[in-house]
Scaffold this motif. Structure first.
Motif, PDB file in Angstrom:
ATOM      1  N   ALA A  82     -50.134  70.291 -12.395  1.00 39.47           N
ATOM      2  CA  ALA A  82     -50.454  68.916 -12.784  1.00 39.47           C
ATOM      3  C   ALA A  82     -50.574  68.803 -14.294  1.00 39.47           C
ATOM      4  O   ALA A  82     -50.115  67.830 -14.905  1.00 39.47           O
ATOM      5  CB  ALA A  82     -51.747  68.469 -12.097  1.00 39.47           C
ATOM      6  N   GLU A 105     -46.929  69.495 -15.808  1.00 33.78           N
ATOM      7  CA  GLU A 105     -45.973  68.424 -15.523  1.00 33.78           C
ATOM      8  C   GLU A 105     -46.451  67.042 -15.969  1.00 33.78           C
ATOM      9  O   GLU A 105     -45.743  66.046 -15.786  1.00 33.78           O
ATOM     10  CB  GLU A 105     -45.672  68.394 -14.019  1.00 33.78           C
ATOM     11  CG  GLU A 105     -44.926  69.619 -13.515  1.00 33.78           C
ATOM     12  CD  GLU A 105     -43.487  69.643 -14.010  1.00 33.78           C
ATOM     13  OE1 GLU A 105     -42.616  69.028 -13.361  1.00 33.78           O
ATOM     14  OE2 GLU A 105     -43.238  70.276 -15.054  1.00 33.78           O
ATOM     15  N   TYR A 157     -49.234  65.173 -15.021  1.00 33.35           N
ATOM     16  CA  TYR A 157     -49.750  64.244 -14.003  1.00 33.35           C
ATOM     17  C   TYR A 157     -50.758  63.299 -14.651  1.00 33.35           C
ATOM     18  O   TYR A 157     -51.708  63.738 -15.309  1.00 33.35           O
ATOM     19  CB  TYR A 157     -50.405  65.037 -12.872  1.00 33.35           C
ATOM     20  CG  TYR A 157     -51.065  64.169 -11.835  1.00 33.35           C
ATOM     21  CD1 TYR A 157     -50.314  63.297 -11.043  1.00 33.35           C
ATOM     22  CD2 TYR A 157     -52.443  64.210 -11.644  1.00 33.35           C
ATOM     23  CE1 TYR A 157     -50.920  62.500 -10.090  1.00 33.35           C
ATOM     24  CE2 TYR A 157     -53.062  63.417 -10.691  1.00 33.35           C
ATOM     25  CZ  TYR A 157     -52.293  62.566  -9.916  1.00 33.35           C
ATOM     26  OH  TYR A 157     -52.897  61.763  -8.965  1.00 33.35           O
ATOM     27  N   ASP A 160     -51.654  62.604  -3.656  1.00 30.03           N
ATOM     28  CA  ASP A 160     -51.144  61.813  -4.787  1.00 30.03           C
ATOM     29  C   ASP A 160     -50.420  62.714  -5.788  1.00 30.03           C
ATOM     30  O   ASP A 160     -49.369  62.343  -6.329  1.00 30.03           O
ATOM     31  CB  ASP A 160     -52.295  61.085  -5.491  1.00 30.03           C
ATOM     32  CG  ASP A 160     -52.903  59.988  -4.640  1.00 30.03           C
ATOM     33  OD1 ASP A 160     -52.206  59.495  -3.723  1.00 30.03           O
ATOM     34  OD2 ASP A 160     -54.072  59.625  -4.874  1.00 30.03           O
ATOM     35  N   VAL A 161     -50.991  63.880  -6.052  1.00 35.09           N
ATOM     36  CA  VAL A 161     -50.368  64.811  -6.995  1.00 35.09           C
ATOM     37  C   VAL A 161     -49.058  65.341  -6.401  1.00 35.09           C
ATOM     38  O   VAL A 161     -48.035  65.441  -7.097  1.00 35.09           O
ATOM     39  CB  VAL A 161     -51.303  65.993  -7.316  1.00 35.09           C
ATOM     40  CG1 VAL A 161     -50.796  66.728  -8.558  1.00 35.09           C
ATOM     41  CG2 VAL A 161     -52.730  65.527  -7.523  1.00 35.09           C
ATOM     42  N   PHE A 221     -46.397  62.766  -6.712  1.00 37.19           N
ATOM     43  CA  PHE A 221     -45.922  62.723  -8.098  1.00 37.19           C
ATOM     44  C   PHE A 221     -44.893  63.830  -8.333  1.00 37.19           C
ATOM     45  O   PHE A 221     -43.834  63.601  -8.912  1.00 37.19           O
ATOM     46  CB  PHE A 221     -47.120  62.880  -9.039  1.00 37.19           C
ATOM     47  CG  PHE A 221     -46.756  63.083 -10.481  1.00 37.19           C
ATOM     48  CD1 PHE A 221     -46.390  62.007 -11.283  1.00 37.19           C
ATOM     49  CD2 PHE A 221     -46.780  64.363 -11.051  1.00 37.19           C
ATOM     50  CE1 PHE A 221     -46.055  62.200 -12.626  1.00 37.19           C
ATOM     51  CE2 PHE A 221     -46.450  64.552 -12.374  1.00 37.19           C
ATOM     52  CZ  PHE A 221     -46.089  63.473 -13.174  1.00 37.19           C
ATOM     53  N   PHE A 222     -45.205  65.043  -7.874  1.00 36.18           N
ATOM     54  CA  PHE A 222     -44.267  66.161  -8.020  1.00 36.18           C
ATOM     55  C   PHE A 222     -42.965  65.876  -7.283  1.00 36.18           C
ATOM     56  O   PHE A 222     -41.872  66.097  -7.819  1.00 36.18           O
ATOM     57  CB  PHE A 222     -44.877  67.443  -7.451  1.00 36.18           C
ATOM     58  CG  PHE A 222     -46.020  68.010  -8.239  1.00 36.18           C
ATOM     59  CD1 PHE A 222     -46.218  67.686  -9.568  1.00 36.18           C
ATOM     60  CD2 PHE A 222     -46.916  68.896  -7.641  1.00 36.18           C
ATOM     61  CE1 PHE A 222     -47.274  68.219 -10.298  1.00 36.18           C
ATOM     62  CE2 PHE A 222     -47.975  69.435  -8.359  1.00 36.18           C
ATOM     63  CZ  PHE A 222     -48.160  69.101  -9.675  1.00 36.18           C
ATOM     64  N   LYS A 268     -40.857  63.435  -9.193  1.00 42.46           N
ATOM     65  CA  LYS A 268     -40.416  63.933 -10.499  1.00 42.46           C
ATOM     66  C   LYS A 268     -39.370  65.024 -10.356  1.00 42.46           C
ATOM     67  O   LYS A 268     -38.440  65.119 -11.166  1.00 42.46           O
ATOM     68  CB  LYS A 268     -41.617  64.452 -11.286  1.00 42.46           C
ATOM     69  CG  LYS A 268     -41.231  64.976 -12.677  1.00 42.46           C
ATOM     70  CD  LYS A 268     -42.428  65.341 -13.530  1.00 42.46           C
ATOM     71  CE  LYS A 268     -41.964  65.787 -14.912  1.00 42.46           C
ATOM     72  NZ  LYS A 268     -43.102  66.128 -15.808  1.00 42.46           N
TER      73      LYS A 268
END
Length: 233
Positions: A86, A89, A91, A109-110, A113-114, A117
């Motif tokens: 996180a 990258e 976050y 949520d994380v 996001f990954f 992305k």
């Protein structure tokens, strides 16, 4: 030293880890060659980051792994690795202090996001909580194009006799669950509903840690019976 096209001939899936490239320059060259050939052959690849701090920093390992992300069908992370990535990258949200109240929701949520992305690989994480009497609650979550699939509400309870080997057993159970035995074709974890696969992986991981030693002693048909029971729940 290794004829990867010949080795991969007739193989349906490649599972790799982040331990190999961190061991030595030679191991890293072999690891890259295997991934390059598997990618050129269109072989499905799953990847367990499996960062070991004793072998080097996370950002160094991630520098070797990141170029292959777009080729992975799935990447497996731990809670600690999610927290480390996180930061790497970028976050934008706030991370939980720890895995609290047997709830994986804040971590999804994380993972989402990954997943966005990185261009699509399914992002998986195994969660474990240990009680004071050594009973472990184990479940897993995968974020993919379908959504967020979690076994948080149907965990596996067990008392580990061994602390190691659970991650590899989980990956084996998950990949086994992806295979359609009648057609010998694997489901794509980026797009499939993976609830049954997660459950079978959780069960096999728990069974592995029920015996002492880094490698699982669970064998078919015993594993099949356990998996079929899990899938029926």
């Amino acid at each position: 030293m290794f004829d990867w096209p010949a080795i991969f001939d007739g193989v349906g899936w490649l599972h790799a880890t982040g331990i190999t490239p961190a061991i030595s320059h030679g191991a890293r060259s072999m690891w890259r060659a295997a991934l390059d050939v598997a990618t050129s052959m269109g072989l499905p690849i799953s990847f367990d980051l499996n960062h070991r701090p004793q072998l080097g920093p996370l950002d160094e390992l991630w520098g070797w792994v990141a170029p292959y992300l777009k080729h992975f069908r799935m990447i497996i992370l731990s809670v600690g690795q999610i927290a480390g990535l996180a930061e790497i990258e970028g976050y934008p949200g706030k991370l939980p202090d720890q895995l609290a109240a047997n709830d994986d929701t804040p971590w999804r949520d994380v993972m989402r996001f990954f997943q966005k992305k990185w261009g699509g690989p399914a992002v998986a994480c195994c969660f474990k909580r240990r009680s004071v009497d050594n009973v472990q609650r184990r479940w897993a979550c995968v974020v993919n194009d379908v959504g967020e699939i979690s076994t948080m509400d149907e965990p596996v309870w067990h008392i580990p006799k061994e602390e190691t080997g659970g991650g590899s057993a989980w990956a084996s159970g998950f990949i086994y669950g992806l295979l359609n035995r009648s057609t010998n074709i694997y489901a794509d974890p980026r797009r499939a509903d993976l609830r049954h696969m997660l459950r079978s992986a959780d069960v096999l991981s728990a069974l592995c840690q029920e015996s002492v030693g880094d490698h699982s002693t669970v064998r078919l048909p015993g594993a099949s019976t356990a998996v079929q029971y899990a899938l029926s729940l």
